[in-house]
Structure formats: C-alpha cells, structure tokens
Design a protein around this motif. Structure first.
Motif, PDB file in Angstrom:
ATOM      1  N   HIS A  59      26.955 121.587   7.273  1.00  0.00           N
ATOM      2  CA  HIS A  59      27.228 121.188   8.657  1.00  0.00           C
ATOM      3  C   HIS A  59      27.098 119.676   8.811  1.00  0.00           C
ATOM      4  O   HIS A  59      25.997 119.161   9.053  1.00  0.00           O
ATOM      5  CB  HIS A  59      26.238 121.926   9.572  1.00  0.00           C
ATOM      6  CG  HIS A  59      26.505 121.766  11.028  1.00  0.00           C
ATOM      7  ND1 HIS A  59      26.018 122.652  11.959  1.00  0.00           N
ATOM      8  CD2 HIS A  59      27.176 120.829  11.737  1.00  0.00           C
ATOM      9  CE1 HIS A  59      26.390 122.274  13.172  1.00  0.00           C
ATOM     10  NE2 HIS A  59      27.089 121.161  13.060  1.00  0.00           N
ATOM     11  N   HIS A  61      29.367 116.032  10.452  1.00  0.00           N
ATOM     12  CA  HIS A  61      30.517 115.531  11.226  1.00  0.00           C
ATOM     13  C   HIS A  61      30.726 114.060  10.869  1.00  0.00           C
ATOM     14  O   HIS A  61      30.111 113.184  11.480  1.00  0.00           O
ATOM     15  CB  HIS A  61      30.254 115.609  12.725  1.00  0.00           C
ATOM     16  CG  HIS A  61      29.904 116.964  13.252  1.00  0.00           C
ATOM     17  ND1 HIS A  61      30.836 117.848  13.729  1.00  0.00           N
ATOM     18  CD2 HIS A  61      28.696 117.581  13.410  1.00  0.00           C
ATOM     19  CE1 HIS A  61      30.240 118.949  14.160  1.00  0.00           C
ATOM     20  NE2 HIS A  61      28.934 118.817  13.968  1.00  0.00           N
ATOM     21  N   LYS A 149      35.265 127.536  13.193  1.00  0.00           N
ATOM     22  CA  LYS A 149      34.130 127.155  14.051  1.00  0.00           C
ATOM     23  C   LYS A 149      34.534 127.263  15.506  1.00  0.00           C
ATOM     24  O   LYS A 149      35.578 126.740  15.900  1.00  0.00           O
ATOM     25  CB  LYS A 149      33.740 125.699  13.724  1.00  0.00           C
ATOM     26  CG  LYS A 149      32.825 124.994  14.718  1.00  0.00           C
ATOM     27  CD  LYS A 149      31.382 125.359  14.507  1.00  0.00           C
ATOM     28  CE  LYS A 149      30.416 124.595  15.395  1.00  0.00           C
ATOM     29  NZ  LYS A 149      30.180 123.231  14.996  1.00  0.00           N
ATOM     30  N   TYR A 151      33.073 126.674  19.489  1.00  0.00           N
ATOM     31  CA  TYR A 151      32.040 126.103  20.353  1.00  0.00           C
ATOM     32  C   TYR A 151      31.972 126.926  21.629  1.00  0.00           C
ATOM     33  O   TYR A 151      32.977 127.058  22.329  1.00  0.00           O
ATOM     34  CB  TYR A 151      32.375 124.650  20.720  1.00  0.00           C
ATOM     35  CG  TYR A 151      32.346 123.700  19.544  1.00  0.00           C
ATOM     36  CD1 TYR A 151      31.178 123.020  19.212  1.00  0.00           C
ATOM     37  CD2 TYR A 151      33.481 123.481  18.775  1.00  0.00           C
ATOM     38  CE1 TYR A 151      31.139 122.149  18.130  1.00  0.00           C
ATOM     39  CE2 TYR A 151      33.452 122.605  17.693  1.00  0.00           C
ATOM     40  CZ  TYR A 151      32.278 121.940  17.371  1.00  0.00           C
ATOM     41  OH  TYR A 151      32.248 121.075  16.306  1.00  0.00           O
ATOM     42  N   TYR A 154      30.355 122.707  25.402  1.00  0.00           N
ATOM     43  CA  TYR A 154      31.385 121.666  25.534  1.00  0.00           C
ATOM     44  C   TYR A 154      32.680 122.248  26.096  1.00  0.00           C
ATOM     45  O   TYR A 154      33.787 121.970  25.606  1.00  0.00           O
ATOM     46  CB  TYR A 154      31.688 121.010  24.178  1.00  0.00           C
ATOM     47  CG  TYR A 154      30.509 120.578  23.341  1.00  0.00           C
ATOM     48  CD1 TYR A 154      29.474 119.801  23.872  1.00  0.00           C
ATOM     49  CD2 TYR A 154      30.418 120.921  21.986  1.00  0.00           C
ATOM     50  CE1 TYR A 154      28.405 119.391  23.080  1.00  0.00           C
ATOM     51  CE2 TYR A 154      29.364 120.508  21.188  1.00  0.00           C
ATOM     52  CZ  TYR A 154      28.356 119.747  21.741  1.00  0.00           C
ATOM     53  OH  TYR A 154      27.303 119.340  20.950  1.00  0.00           O
ATOM     54  N   HIS A 182      28.709 127.487  17.609  1.00  0.00           N
ATOM     55  CA  HIS A 182      27.707 126.705  18.362  1.00  0.00           C
ATOM     56  C   HIS A 182      27.366 127.541  19.589  1.00  0.00           C
ATOM     57  O   HIS A 182      28.206 127.728  20.474  1.00  0.00           O
ATOM     58  CB  HIS A 182      28.308 125.351  18.762  1.00  0.00           C
ATOM     59  CG  HIS A 182      27.428 124.523  19.645  1.00  0.00           C
ATOM     60  ND1 HIS A 182      27.222 123.177  19.440  1.00  0.00           N
ATOM     61  CD2 HIS A 182      26.715 124.827  20.760  1.00  0.00           C
ATOM     62  CE1 HIS A 182      26.423 122.703  20.387  1.00  0.00           C
ATOM     63  NE2 HIS A 182      26.102 123.689  21.209  1.00  0.00           N
ATOM     64  N   HIS A 238      22.999 125.535  13.736  1.00  0.00           N
ATOM     65  CA  HIS A 238      21.866 124.803  14.353  1.00  0.00           C
ATOM     66  C   HIS A 238      21.037 125.631  15.349  1.00  0.00           C
ATOM     67  O   HIS A 238      20.889 125.256  16.524  1.00  0.00           O
ATOM     68  CB  HIS A 238      22.304 123.474  14.954  1.00  0.00           C
ATOM     69  CG  HIS A 238      23.455 123.451  15.932  1.00  0.00           C
ATOM     70  ND1 HIS A 238      23.619 124.379  16.899  1.00  0.00           N
ATOM     71  CD2 HIS A 238      24.469 122.551  16.079  1.00  0.00           C
ATOM     72  CE1 HIS A 238      24.689 124.057  17.624  1.00  0.00           C
ATOM     73  NE2 HIS A 238      25.229 122.969  17.129  1.00  0.00           N
ATOM     74  N   ILE A 286      20.955 115.194  21.361  1.00  0.00           N
ATOM     75  CA  ILE A 286      21.674 116.062  20.433  1.00  0.00           C
ATOM     76  C   ILE A 286      21.737 117.432  21.097  1.00  0.00           C
ATOM     77  O   ILE A 286      20.948 117.730  21.997  1.00  0.00           O
ATOM     78  CB  ILE A 286      20.931 116.182  19.077  1.00  0.00           C
ATOM     79  CG1 ILE A 286      19.506 116.691  19.296  1.00  0.00           C
ATOM     80  CG2 ILE A 286      20.921 114.856  18.343  1.00  0.00           C
ATOM     81  CD1 ILE A 286      18.759 116.990  18.034  1.00  0.00           C
ATOM     82  N   SER A 287      22.692 118.246  20.653  1.00  0.00           N
ATOM     83  CA  SER A 287      22.805 119.587  21.229  1.00  0.00           C
ATOM     84  C   SER A 287      22.803 120.639  20.133  1.00  0.00           C
ATOM     85  O   SER A 287      23.558 120.476  19.167  1.00  0.00           O
ATOM     86  CB  SER A 287      24.095 119.710  22.031  1.00  0.00           C
ATOM     87  OG  SER A 287      24.013 118.892  23.165  1.00  0.00           O
ATOM     88  N   ASP A 314      23.723 118.852  10.494  1.00  0.00           N
ATOM     89  CA  ASP A 314      24.486 118.505  11.700  1.00  0.00           C
ATOM     90  C   ASP A 314      24.612 116.989  11.784  1.00  0.00           C
ATOM     91  O   ASP A 314      24.560 116.399  12.872  1.00  0.00           O
ATOM     92  CB  ASP A 314      23.814 119.080  12.954  1.00  0.00           C
ATOM     93  CG  ASP A 314      24.763 119.148  14.135  1.00  0.00           C
ATOM     94  OD1 ASP A 314      25.942 118.803  13.969  1.00  0.00           O
ATOM     95  OD2 ASP A 314      24.308 119.550  15.223  1.00  0.00           O
ATOM     96  N   CYS A 316      25.613 113.616  12.461  1.00  0.00           N
ATOM     97  CA  CYS A 316      26.606 113.127  13.422  1.00  0.00           C
ATOM     98  C   CYS A 316      26.019 111.884  14.100  1.00  0.00           C
ATOM     99  O   CYS A 316      25.689 111.901  15.286  1.00  0.00           O
ATOM    100  CB  CYS A 316      26.904 114.236  14.442  1.00  0.00           C
ATOM    101  SG  CYS A 316      28.306 113.861  15.502  1.00  0.00           S
ATOM    102  N   ASN A 335      26.807 113.151  21.754  1.00  0.00           N
ATOM    103  CA  ASN A 335      25.739 114.013  21.215  1.00  0.00           C
ATOM    104  C   ASN A 335      25.717 113.934  19.693  1.00  0.00           C
ATOM    105  O   ASN A 335      26.769 114.093  19.059  1.00  0.00           O
ATOM    106  CB  ASN A 335      25.994 115.478  21.591  1.00  0.00           C
ATOM    107  CG  ASN A 335      25.706 115.793  23.050  1.00  0.00           C
ATOM    108  OD1 ASN A 335      25.503 116.941  23.398  1.00  0.00           O
ATOM    109  ND2 ASN A 335      25.682 114.789  23.905  1.00  0.00           N
ATOM    110  N   GLY A 336      24.560 113.746  19.129  1.00  0.00           N
ATOM    111  CA  GLY A 336      24.453 113.820  17.674  1.00  0.00           C
ATOM    112  C   GLY A 336      23.510 112.787  17.110  1.00  0.00           C
ATOM    113  O   GLY A 336      23.188 111.787  17.768  1.00  0.00           O
TER     114      GLY A 336
HETATM  115  O1  URP Z   1      24.647 117.042  19.099  1.00  0.00           O
HETATM  116  C1  URP Z   1      25.364 117.497  18.204  1.00  0.00           C
HETATM  117  N1  URP Z   1      24.967 118.555  17.562  1.00  0.00           N
HETATM  118  N2  URP Z   1      26.529 116.891  17.919  1.00  0.00           N
HETATM  119  C2  URP Z   1      27.492 117.285  16.974  1.00  0.00           C
HETATM  120  C3  URP Z   1      28.396 118.373  17.495  1.00  0.00           C
HETATM  121  C4  URP Z   1      27.726 119.711  17.468  1.00  0.00           C
HETATM  122  O2  URP Z   1      27.490 120.283  18.525  1.00  0.00           O
HETATM  123  O3  URP Z   1      27.439 120.245  16.406  1.00  0.00           O
END
Ligand code: URP
Ligand code: ZN
Ligand code: ZN
Length: 455
Positions: A59, A61, A149, A151, A154, A182, A238, A286-287, A314, A316, A335-336
C-alpha cells in the motif's frame, strides 16, 4: 554475476536457520552449507545478520494527484526510500480521472512507474461505474492486475456508493481477484466535516474528530457483508480501530476470504498528536486518523494472532507547503504521510525486540502475506530454491533516530520524528543484484520490473 550469501540467519515465515544462499541468474539456486560455487561468484559475509525476503509494501501512493499537487515522492525517490527500508516490491494504485478508462489509466501509470528501482504493480481503482467498467476490469486482468481498490470515503472525489461497490465486487469476484477497500463511511464524514467548519472548527484536530472509529467499523461491517454476498475476496486496507477488528474477527470465523492490513502509524502513534499548533499537528492529517493507545495495543495483538495479515505503510507524503493549503480549513489538507522507509526498522524495534511478535511473524507481515494475497508467491515473499533473489541482509546491532533531516523520503515532514530504531539494511539485493551496500542505494544498479500477476 553469481553471489554467495554466507552464514546469515535466514528467516522465513516458517523457520529461522543459519545457512548459505547461492544466487545464480537472479534466482536462489541453492541453500545449504559447503555449496559448490560456480566461477565469478561474489561472497557476502552475513554472519551475525539476518537474511529476510525483500519487503513487499502492499500500500503506497507515489505521485498521487491531489488539488495540493502530487504526493511528494515519485516512483524514483519513493523506491529509493523503500530500498533503504528493505522493501523491494511496491504495490501502488491506479486512480483514473472520471470518464477515463481503467486500461488507459493503467497504461499511463505503468509508464510513470518505469523509473522505479523496486519491482512494482498496482491495485486499480474504479472511481465510478460506467457501462464499460466490467470489460475494463477484465482487460486489466489480462494485463496482470488481479486486485482492485474501492474507496468508501472521499465521496466527493473518488468514493463509490454501495451499489457501485457491489458491482465491482461481483465483477472481480467472478474473475477470482481481490477487492481492497478503504473503509470509512464517506457521507457521514462529509456531514461532520462541513458542520465543524461552519462552527469555525477548522484545525487538524477536527480532521480527527470528523472521522470517529465507529464510521470505520460500520464501513468494515458493510464491506464484509457486500463482499460475502458478491462472493469476492476482500482486503481491508489501513485498519486503525479496535472496533473494526471485532467485525473482521467475526467475519473470519465464518469465511476465510476477508483479510486485513494495518500500518506502522496505527501501531505506534495515537491521537494525542492532534493537539498543538497547526505545524505540529498537520503532519498527522491522514485517513483514517490516529486512534487511542488501546487501539494500538489491539492491533499488535491482531498481528500476533493472524487476524491482521499484512503491514502496509500507506506511504503518501506531502510537504509542509502542500499541507498548509488547509491552514484555515482542514478539509483542504491533502491526506497522507510518508513511511515506506521505516516499515522494517519499526516492526523490528517495536515488534520483535519488545517481544510483541516473532521474527517469523515479522517476515510474514512484511513480505510473505503480501506476496500470497496479491499473487506474487512463491517467486517473491519467500526464501527457497527457485525463488527470486530479492533479499535484505539486516544488521540488528545499529541504532538510529528517525528525522526528516536525514531520511530518504522526498519530504520535509516526518511523522516518526525523534523515534529511535534498532537495525538497518546492510545489503539489499534485487534480482540477484546488490542495490544497497555501504549505507547507500546504487541508483545505477538496475530498474525494477512491472510484475504481471495471475499469469
Ligand atoms: O491519508 C491517507 N491515507 N492518504 C492516502 C489515501 C488513502 O486513503 O489511502
Ligand atoms: Zn485509504
Ligand atoms: Zn492509501
């Protein structure tokens, strides 16, 4: 060039033993003692060190497009950081624009990743359901993509509603693939976010407060229900909340097609990080958000017991300048956070050395399970004759402190700032070639490959 790794303590997810490893043409050709060496064999002395299969981060990004600009590591810088942390394969994402075909977005992403020094593959994200989505998913399969994947969060950007999520599950289930998800209830979160901002509550603390753990655990329950109905394997990314683990435990008692991932930050950091100045708290936007210490503890136990199978980062990262677009409105903060470099050292220091998990479990969550779940095993995720020679020689004796000033992630923020770790990668080997030695990644050692799965 052939290679002999001599006298290391080899760790697989099943056993730990001292032996030599011979590598020929990028493949492990022999494991044992007193091996007969072909000509042109380089010997690496691994006595006193561990030999792990190269890490597979399920995982990450790299260069994720956001309104605040792309996430700060691209495939070159992110893969270099990954190698410093003993990770030799990255599973990233394909996130198409609305209206763009999944196949076109995949082809572009494969080109973008071609500069990676690690191997790579992708989970492809349908961000809407169109009349052609089913055939696009099938076409991605024929290009070696077996995981997708969705979500649930979002919703205003890439999230799917339950009807469309179900269609993805049915399609991927029929093809025998995996849907990763997610889990956070996006509509409810959007209501809370808007409410807080209307009340003038705009700081990162309210990012955390708008995403309570119940909205994760309810989404987990919903996703499990839909996946069971659609007969599709489900991988929950996550997982951060203890309450989600209860739902995953119940599901796994009924069926063995629900899997879970957590991340180092959900094991080691907690929501106290959201109290302070904007600059102090924004790195942790972060999410899902960081939870409580009791969630950290429950996640460690879930790893030890096999309820959570993998550890992804994750990864990012965003720079402070990017995060600062949300100084007056937490909804605008990208986020990340970074972490691809620290997965192994954190797991070793805070998992193995504290006796929360065994060395075998470390290898399992770091490499073997990601390989098994995403169609890379037994070529990857394992040390055995015939497996690819992607290996880490881990020196367990060193000590260091993580800091943005000297990490290799291409980012000026570091969520583990000041955290002490033990151990480092002395050598990293990809395809039988040394890509890290003497504390440095050799950027000219060779490029990683796009791993076509399901072939
Ligand atoms: O906050 C995060 N996790 N950002 C990356 C995108 C995700 O939701 O995995
Ligand atoms: Zn996510
Ligand atoms: Zn992610």
């Amino acid at each position: 060039m052939n290679m002999l790794i001599k006298g290391g303590t080899i760790v697989t997810s099943e056993k730990t033993f001292v032996s030599d490893i011979l590598i020929e043409n990028g493949i492990i050709s022999q494991i044992g003692e007193s091996l007969t060496l072909p000509q042109n064999t380089r010997t690496i002395d691994a006595e006193g060190n561990y030999v792990f299969p190269g890490g597979i981060d399920p995982h990450v990004h790299m260069a994720l497009p956001t309104p605040a600009g792309p996430s700060a590591d691209d495939f070159l810088t992110g893969s270099i950081a990954a190698l410093y942390g003993g990770t030799t394969t990255l599973l990233d994402f394909v996130t198409p624009r609305k209206g763009q075909s999944l196949v076109e977005a995949l082809d572009l992403r494969i080109q973008e990743a071609a500069k990676s020094l690690t191997h790579y593959s992708f989970h492809v994200s349908p961000v809407e359901w169109r009349p052609t989505t089913e055939e696009e998913i099938t076409a991605c399969f024929s290009k070696g993509i077996t995981s997708f994947k969705v979500y649930m969060a979002y919703k205003r950007a890439v999230g799917l509603n339950d009807d469309d999520f179900y269609k993805v599950l049915q399609t991927v289930g029929r093809l025998g693939g995996m849907v990763t998800v997610h889990c956070e209830l996006g509509d409810e979160i959007d209501v809370l976010r808007d409410q807080f901002v209307q009340e003038g509550k705009v700081s990162p603390e309210f990012h955390m407060k708008s995403r309570p753990p119940q909205l994760e655990s309810e989404a987990v329950q919903r996703a499990i229900h839909l996946a069971e109905k659609a007969k599709c394997s489900l991988y929950i990314v996550h997982v951060s909340a203890k309450a989600s683990l209860d739902n995953i435990r119940n599901a796994r008692q009924q069926c063995n097609t629900v899997f879970a991932e957590t991340c180092p930050h959900y094991l080691l950091l907690d929501d106290s990080k959201y109290f302070g100045s904007f600059q102090e708290t924004v790195p942790y936007v972060i999410s899902p958000p960081l939870r409580k210490k009791e969630d950290n503890e429950a996640l460690w136990q879930a790893i030890a017991k096999g309820l959570v199978q993998t550890l992804g980062t994750d990864h990012c990262p965003f720079n402070l300048s990017q995060k600062s677009v949300g100084i007056n409105d937490f909804r605008r903060i990208p986020n990340g956070a970074g972490g691809v470099e620290h997965r192994l050292s954190l797991l070793y220091t805070y998992g193995v050395l504290t006796e929360k998990i065994s060395l075998k479990k470390l290898v399992d969550v770091f490499s073997t399970q990601p390989a098994r779940l995403f169609g890379l095993f037994p070529a990857k995720g394992h040390i055995a004759v015939g497996a690819d020679a992607d290996l880490v020689i881990w020196n367990p004796r060193s000590e260091q402190v993580i800091t943005a000033a000297n990490h290799h992630q291409h980012c000026d923020l570091e969520i583990y700032e000041g955290v002490s770790t033990k151990g480092h990668a002395e050598f990293v080997i990809v395809n039988g070639l040394v890509v890290l030695e003497n504390g440095k990644v050799k950027e000219d050692a060779g490029l990683g490959t796009f791993l076509q799965r399901g072939k």
